[in-house]
Design a protein around this motif. Sequence first.
Motif, PDB file in Angstrom:
ATOM      1  N   TYR A  24       1.493  -1.503  -0.173  1.00 60.72           N
ATOM      2  CA  TYR A  24       0.296   0.239   0.065  1.00 60.72           C
ATOM      3  C   TYR A  24       0.319   1.463   0.211  1.00 60.72           C
ATOM      4  O   TYR A  24      -0.099   2.355  -0.255  1.00 60.72           O
ATOM      5  CB  TYR A  24      -1.206   0.060   1.048  1.00 60.72           C
ATOM      6  CG  TYR A  24      -1.827  -0.991   1.477  1.00 60.72           C
ATOM      7  CD1 TYR A  24      -2.530  -1.380  -0.327  1.00 60.72           C
ATOM      8  CD2 TYR A  24      -1.663  -2.362   1.715  1.00 60.72           C
ATOM      9  CE1 TYR A  24      -3.519  -2.168   0.262  1.00 60.72           C
ATOM     10  CE2 TYR A  24      -2.654  -3.109   1.798  1.00 60.72           C
ATOM     11  CZ  TYR A  24      -3.546  -3.758   1.139  1.00 60.72           C
ATOM     12  OH  TYR A  24      -4.352  -3.972   1.475  1.00 60.72           O
ATOM     13  N   THR A  25       2.298   1.112   0.367  1.00 60.61           N
ATOM     14  CA  THR A  25       3.280   2.317   0.470  1.00 60.61           C
ATOM     15  C   THR A  25       3.573   2.721  -0.860  1.00 60.61           C
ATOM     16  O   THR A  25       4.320   3.205  -1.675  1.00 60.61           O
ATOM     17  CB  THR A  25       4.320   2.203   1.249  1.00 60.61           C
ATOM     18  OG1 THR A  25       4.650   1.319   1.607  1.00 60.61           O
ATOM     19  CG2 THR A  25       3.439   2.642   2.854  1.00 60.61           C
ATOM     20  N   ARG A  26       3.901   1.204  -1.425  1.00 60.91           N
ATOM     21  CA  ARG A  26       4.543   0.714  -3.246  1.00 60.91           C
ATOM     22  C   ARG A  26       3.596   1.498  -4.331  1.00 60.91           C
ATOM     23  O   ARG A  26       4.038   2.159  -5.230  1.00 60.91           O
ATOM     24  CB  ARG A  26       5.428  -0.635  -2.699  1.00 60.91           C
ATOM     25  CG  ARG A  26       5.637  -1.000  -4.275  1.00 60.91           C
ATOM     26  CD  ARG A  26       6.403  -2.052  -4.305  1.00 60.91           C
ATOM     27  NE  ARG A  26       5.553  -3.068  -4.503  1.00 60.91           N
ATOM     28  CZ  ARG A  26       5.471  -4.329  -3.323  1.00 60.91           C
ATOM     29  NH1 ARG A  26       6.177  -4.038  -2.362  1.00 60.91           N
ATOM     30  NH2 ARG A  26       4.113  -5.633  -3.414  1.00 60.91           N
ATOM     31  N   ASP A  27       2.282   0.691  -4.132  1.00 63.98           N
ATOM     32  CA  ASP A  27       1.467   1.566  -5.245  1.00 63.98           C
ATOM     33  C   ASP A  27       1.380   2.874  -5.077  1.00 63.98           C
ATOM     34  O   ASP A  27       1.858   3.391  -4.069  1.00 63.98           O
ATOM     35  CB  ASP A  27      -0.027   0.337  -5.151  1.00 63.98           C
ATOM     36  CG  ASP A  27       0.315  -1.213  -5.337  1.00 63.98           C
ATOM     37  OD1 ASP A  27       1.600  -0.960  -5.866  1.00 63.98           O
ATOM     38  OD2 ASP A  27      -0.403  -2.249  -5.227  1.00 63.98           O
ATOM     39  N   ASN A  28       1.426   3.194  -6.459  1.00 60.18           N
ATOM     40  CA  ASN A  28       0.538   4.764  -6.179  1.00 60.18           C
ATOM     41  C   ASN A  28      -0.993   5.023  -5.285  1.00 60.18           C
ATOM     42  O   ASN A  28      -1.244   4.437  -5.159  1.00 60.18           O
ATOM     43  CB  ASN A  28      -0.042   5.155  -7.736  1.00 60.18           C
ATOM     44  CG  ASN A  28      -0.282   6.264  -8.260  1.00 60.18           C
ATOM     45  OD1 ASN A  28      -1.467   7.104  -8.282  1.00 60.18           O
ATOM     46  ND2 ASN A  28       0.882   6.858  -9.022  1.00 60.18           N
ATOM     47  N   ALA A  29      -0.658   6.553  -4.937  1.00 66.39           N
ATOM     48  CA  ALA A  29      -1.663   6.826  -3.813  1.00 66.39           C
ATOM     49  C   ALA A  29      -2.549   7.298  -4.406  1.00 66.39           C
ATOM     50  O   ALA A  29      -3.768   6.482  -4.082  1.00 66.39           O
ATOM     51  CB  ALA A  29      -0.721   7.928  -2.697  1.00 66.39           C
ATOM     52  N   SER A  30      -3.107   7.132  -5.090  1.00 70.35           N
ATOM     53  CA  SER A  30      -4.279   7.620  -5.923  1.00 70.35           C
ATOM     54  C   SER A  30      -5.149   6.181  -6.144  1.00 70.35           C
ATOM     55  O   SER A  30      -6.078   6.437  -5.512  1.00 70.35           O
ATOM     56  CB  SER A  30      -4.411   8.530  -7.160  1.00 70.35           C
ATOM     57  OG  SER A  30      -3.623   7.918  -7.908  1.00 70.35           O
ATOM     58  N   GLU A  31      -4.034   5.743  -7.030  1.00 74.32           N
ATOM     59  CA  GLU A  31      -4.791   4.302  -6.997  1.00 74.32           C
ATOM     60  C   GLU A  31      -5.697   3.174  -5.974  1.00 74.32           C
ATOM     61  O   GLU A  31      -6.040   2.037  -5.902  1.00 74.32           O
ATOM     62  CB  GLU A  31      -3.964   3.321  -7.852  1.00 74.32           C
ATOM     63  CG  GLU A  31      -3.792   4.081  -8.879  1.00 74.32           C
ATOM     64  CD  GLU A  31      -4.814   4.005 -10.120  1.00 74.32           C
ATOM     65  OE1 GLU A  31      -5.865   2.650  -9.778  1.00 74.32           O
ATOM     66  OE2 GLU A  31      -5.393   4.874 -10.959  1.00 74.32           O
ATOM     67  N   LYS A  57       3.026   7.152   5.509  1.00 72.34           N
ATOM     68  CA  LYS A  57       2.844   8.547   4.963  1.00 72.34           C
ATOM     69  C   LYS A  57       2.339   9.369   5.877  1.00 72.34           C
ATOM     70  O   LYS A  57       2.953  10.757   5.129  1.00 72.34           O
ATOM     71  CB  LYS A  57       1.180   7.752   4.733  1.00 72.34           C
ATOM     72  CG  LYS A  57       1.070   9.055   3.450  1.00 72.34           C
ATOM     73  CD  LYS A  57       1.940   8.547   1.789  1.00 72.34           C
ATOM     74  CE  LYS A  57       1.377   7.962   1.239  1.00 72.34           C
ATOM     75  NZ  LYS A  57       2.386   7.940   0.007  1.00 72.34           N
ATOM     76  N   ILE A  97      -3.300  14.437  -1.171  1.00 68.82           N
ATOM     77  CA  ILE A  97      -3.854  13.104  -1.769  1.00 68.82           C
ATOM     78  C   ILE A  97      -2.867  11.998  -0.806  1.00 68.82           C
ATOM     79  O   ILE A  97      -3.027  11.560  -0.021  1.00 68.82           O
ATOM     80  CB  ILE A  97      -2.881  12.533  -3.301  1.00 68.82           C
ATOM     81  CG1 ILE A  97      -3.294  12.689  -3.908  1.00 68.82           C
ATOM     82  CG2 ILE A  97      -2.493  10.841  -3.133  1.00 68.82           C
ATOM     83  CD1 ILE A  97      -4.854  12.747  -4.677  1.00 68.82           C
TER      84      ILE A  97
END
Length: 218
Positions: free
Chosen positions: A4-11, A67, A85
């Motif tokens: 969840y920190t590796r993926d794009n925040a908006s996604e 985050k 975001i």
Amino acid sequence: PNIYTRDNASEVIKKLFSQCGPEDNNDLLCEYNRSYTYNLLDEYHDNQATSKVYEAMLLLSLAMVAKAILTIFTFGMKVPAGLFIPSMFVGACVGRVIGIGMEQIAFIYKDSWFFKLFCSPHEACVTPGLYAMIGAAAALGGVTRMTVSLVVIMFELTGGLSYIVPIMVAVMISKWVGDAIVKDGIYDGHIHLNGFPFLDSKEDFIHDTLVCDVMKPQ
């Protein structure tokens, strides 16, 4: 190692806002033991969380802390790292974790009088995505101290007209709590910390101030 920190925040925010369905079994958040009963009118389903869902809750909690700490540093740096975001990300993580917890409480005590009174037997009693949505609005409202404009932004992002009232309540409570701790929002505080030439008439000057009171003679 945290997805969840590796993926794009908006996604990730979009994923946290959404409701899990039978086609989403490849995601940790949607690893439920489901039982479906179909009839002519509707569909009844129980959502019992597995160990994968609790693992996702742990990862979301760690992602929220990471985050939040990173946003403190990136917002103070002289680079455009963003604030909307990351704030929504933190609030959505907290809201989704609380929503899953409430969902499991409703599943375990589904025969109690409280849930029989407020929950329909032919639909999900708790929607974790709604908790994530309200959590994102509350976190962003507490950071920026926006009220009406933030409610409009959340309505435009989600399109959920029926969710305006809980979002309004969450935004107002977050503003009151934030004002009780720190008077200014993060943008006003950043202006004062950097010494930017910003004049706020509500603080510096009152309406009966004379010109000679603020002029500096040569």
